[in-house]
Design a protein around this motif. Sequence first.
Motif, short mmCIF file in Angstrom:
data_model
loop_
_atom_site.label_atom_id
_atom_site.label_comp_id
_atom_site.label_asym_id
_atom_site.label_seq_id
_atom_site.Cartn_x
_atom_site.Cartn_y
_atom_site.Cartn_z
N TRP A 144 -6.81 4.70 -10.25
CA TRP A 144 -5.99 5.22 -8.76
C TRP A 144 -4.94 6.37 -9.20
O TRP A 144 -5.00 7.11 -8.31
CB TRP A 144 -5.35 4.06 -8.42
CG TRP A 144 -4.12 3.35 -9.11
CD1 TRP A 144 -4.50 2.30 -10.29
CD2 TRP A 144 -2.95 3.78 -9.06
NE1 TRP A 144 -3.01 2.12 -10.67
CE2 TRP A 144 -2.22 3.00 -9.95
CE3 TRP A 144 -2.12 4.88 -8.53
CZ2 TRP A 144 -0.58 3.10 -10.31
CZ3 TRP A 144 -0.60 4.79 -8.68
CH2 TRP A 144 -0.08 4.15 -9.45
N TRP A 145 -4.83 6.53 -10.50
CA TRP A 145 -3.81 7.66 -10.84
C TRP A 145 -4.53 9.05 -10.38
O TRP A 145 -4.00 9.82 -9.89
CB TRP A 145 -3.47 7.77 -12.31
CG TRP A 145 -2.48 6.76 -12.33
CD1 TRP A 145 -2.42 5.61 -13.24
CD2 TRP A 145 -0.94 6.94 -12.21
NE1 TRP A 145 -1.18 5.04 -13.22
CE2 TRP A 145 -0.48 5.85 -12.40
CE3 TRP A 145 -0.29 7.93 -11.55
CZ2 TRP A 145 1.04 5.85 -12.47
CZ3 TRP A 145 1.22 7.76 -11.33
CH2 TRP A 145 1.86 6.81 -11.78
N THR A 185 -3.19 5.99 -0.65
CA THR A 185 -3.68 6.56 -1.95
C THR A 185 -3.53 5.36 -2.78
O THR A 185 -4.04 5.47 -3.86
CB THR A 185 -2.59 7.67 -2.42
OG1 THR A 185 -1.39 7.27 -2.39
CG2 THR A 185 -2.73 8.99 -1.47
N LEU A 186 -2.88 4.14 -2.57
CA LEU A 186 -2.70 3.25 -3.55
C LEU A 186 -2.96 1.80 -2.84
O LEU A 186 -2.25 1.66 -1.71
CB LEU A 186 -1.75 3.26 -4.32
CG LEU A 186 -1.37 2.05 -4.98
CD1 LEU A 186 -2.18 1.84 -6.35
CD2 LEU A 186 -0.04 2.08 -6.06
N ASP A 187 -3.62 0.85 -2.99
CA ASP A 187 -3.95 -0.39 -2.35
C ASP A 187 -3.56 -1.39 -3.15
O ASP A 187 -3.58 -1.43 -4.38
CB ASP A 187 -5.52 -0.90 -2.05
CG ASP A 187 -6.37 0.27 -1.17
OD1 ASP A 187 -5.50 0.34 -0.14
OD2 ASP A 187 -7.19 0.50 -1.08
N ALA A 199 3.11 1.42 -13.55
CA ALA A 199 2.05 2.50 -13.43
C ALA A 199 2.36 3.86 -14.05
O ALA A 199 3.67 4.46 -13.84
CB ALA A 199 1.38 2.53 -12.19
N PHE A 216 -0.44 -2.71 -4.60
CA PHE A 216 0.28 -2.52 -5.92
C PHE A 216 1.07 -3.64 -5.87
O PHE A 216 1.96 -3.91 -5.29
CB PHE A 216 1.10 -1.27 -5.79
CG PHE A 216 1.80 -0.63 -6.84
CD1 PHE A 216 1.19 -0.84 -8.13
CD2 PHE A 216 2.92 -0.04 -6.82
CE1 PHE A 216 1.77 -0.42 -9.30
CE2 PHE A 216 3.54 0.30 -7.83
CZ PHE A 216 3.22 0.10 -9.40
N ASP A 269 0.92 -1.01 -0.01
CA ASP A 269 -0.17 0.20 0.01
C ASP A 269 1.05 1.09 0.03
O ASP A 269 2.00 1.16 0.66
CB ASP A 269 -0.96 -0.11 1.07
CG ASP A 269 -2.01 -1.22 1.17
OD1 ASP A 269 -2.22 -1.55 0.07
OD2 ASP A 269 -2.55 -1.34 2.30
N LEU A 309 -4.09 9.52 -6.86
CA LEU A 309 -2.66 9.83 -6.35
C LEU A 309 -2.40 11.36 -7.06
O LEU A 309 -1.70 11.83 -6.48
CB LEU A 309 -1.85 8.73 -7.04
CG LEU A 309 -1.77 7.47 -6.74
CD1 LEU A 309 -0.66 6.60 -7.58
CD2 LEU A 309 -1.66 7.16 -5.37
#
Length: 276
Positions: free
Chosen positions: A249-250, A58-60, A68, A62, A50, A253
């Motif tokens: 998700w970008w 902000t990101l789960d 990305a 990865f 994460d 972020l």
Amino acid sequence: MQVSTFRRVTAGTAVAVAAFAGIGAVTASPAYAATSKVSVVHGIPDTPVDVYVNGKKTLDNFQPGDVAGPLDLEQGRYDLALTKPGQPVGSAILTVDDAQVPGGANISLAAHLDAGGKPTITPFVNDTAKVGAGKARLIVRHTAAAPAVDVRAGGTPVFEDLTNPKEAKADVDAGSVSADVVLAGTSTVAIGPAKVNLAEGTATIVYAIGSAEGKSLKLVSQTIKGLHSAPSGVPSGDGGLADTGPQSWWYVLAGAGVLLLLGGGARVATVRAGRR
């Protein structure tokens, strides 16, 4: 593609983090100096993470091997923490504090193992100079817990004695090539062979990731398009061998400014108390 078209060029910019402070001035006009194109490569084996930015997730989940981006990010300073999925920011396995994102660069951030097998983050400045007609750019980056290697095309070494976290690059004839990675000075294959497609007017970046001891070595690729001699748009990057996954998700972020690593120092296992 003829092997003779390769010329070996090694670059130390991957580890010269302090140099990022001046990237905007040399790679962009003032009108575009406030943002950079940033991509992320996850090369730490067996370690989904994460991502926290200034204490906010902000990101789960990865995944290793994923690429990305790119995303246009405003210049600024941020804190970043990577944790095991579901774990709080206080248990981070890797952190970067007060990191600076410059303006006007095209950058890849590789989360990977250093030569000794410890997690680290290395920023690379991507060469987006135009290539000649019929040409492509090949960039190879050693980001694996492994000794020095040679990179071969068709069985012939083209980049030699490459060490973590260095890179080598060359402008070559566009086409497909069968490439593998061997221990430096030997014929002992460490990774591959793999077919690499070098499209005209692109830069193909190949990362060696994983661990030799853990038997998890593999290749991940990223492609930067739009490098034809006749301008055809703003250069950007996309995933190659790796699955880039969902793009939504970008946008999360972007609001938090996640790709924050340039000019910052990476720390393993501890997080400073302070601004989150």
